[in-house]
Scaffold this active site. Structure first.
Site, PDB file in Angstrom:
ATOM      1  CE  LYS A 146      -4.233  -1.492   2.313  1.00 27.53           C
ATOM      2  NZ  LYS A 146      -5.085  -1.306   3.510  1.00 27.53           N
ATOM      3  CD  GLU A 188      -0.317  -0.154  12.888  1.00 28.16           C
ATOM      4  OE1 GLU A 188      -1.108  -1.107  12.792  1.00 28.16           O
ATOM      5  OE2 GLU A 188      -0.528   0.959  12.359  1.00 28.16           O
ATOM      6  CE  LYS A 230       0.585  -5.098   5.748  1.00 26.50           C
ATOM      7  NZ  LYS A 230       0.677  -3.672   5.910  1.00 26.50           N
ATOM      8  CD  GLU A 240      -8.254  -2.917   2.996  1.00 23.21           C
ATOM      9  OE1 GLU A 240      -7.055  -2.634   3.125  1.00 23.21           O
ATOM     10  OE2 GLU A 240      -9.170  -2.179   3.393  1.00 23.21           O
ATOM     11  CG  ASN A 248      -7.946  -1.354   7.317  1.00 22.69           C
ATOM     12  OD1 ASN A 248      -6.757  -1.051   7.213  1.00 22.69           O
ATOM     13  ND2 ASN A 248      -8.694  -1.653   6.260  1.00 22.69           N
ATOM     14  CG  HIS A 251      -6.145   1.470  10.738  1.00 26.27           C
ATOM     15  ND1 HIS A 251      -5.793   0.498  11.655  1.00 26.27           N
ATOM     16  CD2 HIS A 251      -5.004   1.784  10.077  1.00 26.27           C
ATOM     17  CE1 HIS A 251      -4.496   0.246  11.543  1.00 26.27           C
ATOM     18  NE2 HIS A 251      -3.995   1.012  10.591  1.00 26.27           N
ATOM     19  CG  HIS A 255      -7.355   6.487   9.191  1.00 29.04           C
ATOM     20  ND1 HIS A 255      -7.593   5.760   8.049  1.00 29.04           N
ATOM     21  CD2 HIS A 255      -6.093   6.175   9.564  1.00 29.04           C
ATOM     22  CE1 HIS A 255      -6.521   5.034   7.750  1.00 29.04           C
ATOM     23  NE2 HIS A 255      -5.608   5.261   8.658  1.00 29.04           N
ATOM     24  CG  HIS A 268      -0.688   5.716  11.535  1.00 28.88           C
ATOM     25  ND1 HIS A 268      -1.945   5.925  11.022  1.00 28.88           N
ATOM     26  CD2 HIS A 268      -0.426   4.383  11.352  1.00 28.88           C
ATOM     27  CE1 HIS A 268      -2.422   4.791  10.550  1.00 28.88           C
ATOM     28  NE2 HIS A 268      -1.516   3.842  10.737  1.00 28.88           N
TER      29      HIS A 268
HETATM   30  P1  NAD Z   1       7.180   8.273  10.329  1.00 30.10           P
HETATM   31  O1  NAD Z   1       7.567   7.748   9.024  1.00 30.10           O
HETATM   32  O2  NAD Z   1       6.706   9.672  10.415  1.00 30.10           O
HETATM   33  O3  NAD Z   1       8.394   8.063  11.328  1.00 30.10           O
HETATM   34  C1  NAD Z   1       8.258   8.490  12.654  1.00 30.10           C
HETATM   35  C2  NAD Z   1       9.356   9.480  13.046  1.00 30.10           C
HETATM   36  O4  NAD Z   1      10.541   8.762  13.330  1.00 30.10           O
HETATM   37  C3  NAD Z   1       9.716  10.479  12.000  1.00 30.10           C
HETATM   38  O5  NAD Z   1      10.017  11.707  12.613  1.00 30.10           O
HETATM   39  C4  NAD Z   1      10.946   9.870  11.359  1.00 30.10           C
HETATM   40  O6  NAD Z   1      11.750  10.818  10.716  1.00 30.10           O
HETATM   41  C5  NAD Z   1      11.630   9.287  12.546  1.00 30.10           C
HETATM   42  N1  NAD Z   1      12.500   8.155  12.318  1.00 30.10           N
HETATM   43  C6  NAD Z   1      12.319   7.155  11.437  1.00 30.10           C
HETATM   44  N2  NAD Z   1      13.249   6.215  11.624  1.00 30.10           N
HETATM   45  C7  NAD Z   1      14.045   6.645  12.616  1.00 30.10           C
HETATM   46  C8  NAD Z   1      15.171   6.108  13.259  1.00 30.10           C
HETATM   47  N3  NAD Z   1      15.631   4.897  12.980  1.00 30.10           N
HETATM   48  N4  NAD Z   1      15.775   6.836  14.234  1.00 30.10           N
HETATM   49  C9  NAD Z   1      15.267   8.048  14.575  1.00 30.10           C
HETATM   50  N5  NAD Z   1      14.182   8.603  14.029  1.00 30.10           N
HETATM   51  C10 NAD Z   1      13.566   7.900  13.057  1.00 30.10           C
HETATM   52  O7  NAD Z   1       6.031   7.378  10.991  1.00 30.10           O
HETATM   53  P2  NAD Z   1       5.762   5.807  11.037  1.00 30.10           P
HETATM   54  O8  NAD Z   1       5.099   5.561  12.328  1.00 30.10           O
HETATM   55  O9  NAD Z   1       6.961   5.021  10.684  1.00 30.10           O
HETATM   56  O10 NAD Z   1       4.715   5.602   9.855  1.00 30.10           O
HETATM   57  C11 NAD Z   1       3.441   6.161   9.901  1.00 30.10           C
HETATM   58  C12 NAD Z   1       2.922   6.258   8.493  1.00 30.10           C
HETATM   59  O11 NAD Z   1       2.817   4.959   7.939  1.00 30.10           O
HETATM   60  C13 NAD Z   1       1.554   6.876   8.390  1.00 30.10           C
HETATM   61  O12 NAD Z   1       1.541   7.805   7.350  1.00 30.10           O
HETATM   62  C14 NAD Z   1       0.649   5.714   8.060  1.00 30.10           C
HETATM   63  O13 NAD Z   1      -0.468   6.081   7.322  1.00 30.10           O
HETATM   64  C15 NAD Z   1       1.586   4.842   7.278  1.00 30.10           C
HETATM   65  N6  NAD Z   1       1.212   3.436   7.276  1.00 30.10           N
HETATM   66  C16 NAD Z   1       1.177   2.795   6.081  1.00 30.10           C
HETATM   67  C17 NAD Z   1       0.870   1.459   6.033  1.00 30.10           C
HETATM   68  C18 NAD Z   1       0.919   0.732   4.725  1.00 30.10           C
HETATM   69  O14 NAD Z   1       0.488  -0.420   4.660  1.00 30.10           O
HETATM   70  N7  NAD Z   1       1.432   1.337   3.682  1.00 30.10           N
HETATM   71  C19 NAD Z   1       0.585   0.742   7.210  1.00 30.10           C
HETATM   72  C20 NAD Z   1       0.637   1.432   8.416  1.00 30.10           C
HETATM   73  C21 NAD Z   1       0.962   2.776   8.443  1.00 30.10           C
HETATM   74  N1  GLY Z   2      -1.973  -1.397   7.308  1.00 34.37           N
HETATM   75  C1  GLY Z   2      -3.089  -1.961   6.626  1.00 34.37           C
HETATM   76  C2  GLY Z   2      -2.718  -2.750   5.420  1.00 34.37           C
HETATM   77  O1  GLY Z   2      -1.585  -2.843   5.031  1.00 34.37           O
HETATM   78  O2  GLY Z   2      -3.588  -3.296   4.790  1.00 34.37           O
END
Ligand code: NAD
Ligand code: GLY
Length: 364
Positions: A146, A188, A230, A240, A248, A251, A255, A268
């Site tokens: 995704k 998660e 997953k 999906e 989800n 979610h 969201h 998130h």
């Molecule tokens: P993020 O990418 O914003 O990372 C969180 C913070 O940590 C940021 O400030 C980042 O710069 C920092 N960071 C990252 N790695 C680091 C490291 N090793 N050391 C220090 N700082 C670090 O947030 P996240 O929680 O990783 O991801 C959330 C996003 O993922 C949301 O946009 C959500 O919608 C998306 N998401 C997508 C899916 C999917 O299936 N594609 C699933 C779940 C969440």
């Molecule tokens: N995080 C939800 C999905 O990947 O489907």
């Protein structure tokens, strides 16, 4: 030795590598990227920490990339926008990258979702590899294809399914992750136990302190089990149409919290954590889940330092935000609810009062 799992999608199957030291020159799987043009997409926080290490590992590979360029995006969920995806595309065009190039996402879920979407769009789809550096990205967002960005009208409203060629989760990168981000990632992990694996939830409860203390074997085990679950769900329902919607859990509520608060104050994972408790409350008020299980979820979230309510968000505003969620079908908001710990299901058929009660109990 890294642990290796496979996301089984016929000719688009790919490996998930999980382990320590994977960004070291000898450890990076040589065939994951290969001799072609590579764009590392990262951000202003992760780039300075890990880009040089990744670049050195790529350059030392037996099939080293022809060219490596870096695209450094601003940090944060508010920057998960079409404009920033366009920035990546502009750089690919400016460097005349051809269709055999590879985009490498180095960062958390925000970078991964945007880099993946840029890869999905550029020349109608080029390869990409996920190098997730947050716990959340290592257990969830880097796996499953995704990709996308937020729209002012709603979260992740614009995107595409585009599977990576490989996921390389170097657990050493979690060493620099802020505590709050680690806790958000644990939301998660808890999700997987709640939706389909009660014994994994037991394990998380008994290992909560070790996970919070970043005990490496415990984190590796949590990442592995999460990715196993997953990968299996994605393999049977990539787009999906069915079971994938179980991922989800929390979610729809989460969201709404993120949207109403402007994608800034809540992470998130925090929103998903509170959202899972809201879904548990709704399940209980609909007569499906014992109240003791709601308390069990609440206790675990508190123990790992995650929020359990969103009192700064009005119930009516949350409901409005839910109405434009992607999970709305024929005008009906669908929820992932719990029959018991370890058994979730998707439904649009619930007593309206159960939703109202959950809103009253967790929102303003
Ligand atoms: P993020 O990418 O914003 O990372 C969180 C913070 O940590 C940021 O400030 C980042 O710069 C920092 N960071 C990252 N790695 C680091 C490291 N090793 N050391 C220090 N700082 C670090 O947030 P996240 O929680 O990783 O991801 C959330 C996003 O993922 C949301 O946009 C959500 O919608 C998306 N998401 C997508 C899916 C999917 O299936 N594609 C699933 C779940 C969440
Ligand atoms: N995080 C939800 C999905 O990947 O489907």
């Amino acid at each position: 030795m890294p642990q290796q799992l496979t996301v089984a999608l016929a000719d688009r199957s790919y490996p998930i590598l999980i382990g320590s030291g994977l960004l070291a020159p000898a450890a990076l799987p040589g065939d994951a990227i290969g001799a072609r043009d590579v764009a590392i997409v990262t951000n202003t926080i992760v780039g300075p920490l890990y880009c040089a290490r990744l670049r050195a590992a790529l350059e030392a590979a037996s099939a080293a990339p022809r060219r490596i360029i870096e695209v450094v995006l601003p940090d944060g969920e508010v920057h998960k926008t079409l404009d920033n995806v366009a920035r990546v595309l502009d750089v690919l065009v400016a460097h005349r990258f051809s269709r055999d190039c590879c985009v490498v996402a180095l960062g958390g879920g925000v970078v991964g979702d945007m880099a993946g979407f840029a890869a999905a769009c550029y020349q109608r789809g080029v390869d990409f590899v996920q190098v997730p550096t947050t716990l959340l990205a290592q257990v969830d967002s880097s796996v499953g294809g995704k990709t996308g960005v937020n729209h002012p009208g709603g979260k992740n409203l614009i995107g595409a399914f585009h599977q990576p060629r490989a996921v390389i989760a170097d657990t050493d990168t979690l060493g620099t992750l802020p505590d709050r981000e680690l806790r958000a990632g644990l939301a998660e992990v808890i999700k997987y136990g709640l939706i389909c694996d009660a014994s994994f939830l037991d394990w998380i409860e008994t290992h909560a302190d070790r996970l919070l203390a970043r005990d490496a074997p415990s984190l590796a085990q949590a990442i592995r089990r999460s990715c196993e679950i997953k990968a299996a769900i994605v393999a049977r329902d990539e787009r999906e149409q069915g079971d994938r919607a179980l991922l989800n859990l929390g979610h729809t509520f989460g969201h709404a919290v993120e949207a109403v608060t402007g994608y800034g104050s809540w992470l998130h994972g925090e929103a998903v954590g509170a959202g899972m408790l809201m879904a548990a409350t709704m399940s209980a008020r609909a007569g499906m889940l014992p109240s003791a299980d709601v308390e069990r979820v609440r206790a675990l979230l508190r123990r790992v330092g995650l929020p359990t309510e969103a009192r700064e968000v009005g119930a009516e505003a949350a409901l409005q935000a839910m109405r434009i969620d992607k999970k709305v079908k024929a005008g009906q908001i669908r929820f992932v609810l719990l029959r018991r710990i370890g058994e979730a299901f998707v439904t649009a058929d619930y007593p309206p009062d159960a939703l109202q009660q959950a809103l009253r109990e967790h929102f303003a």
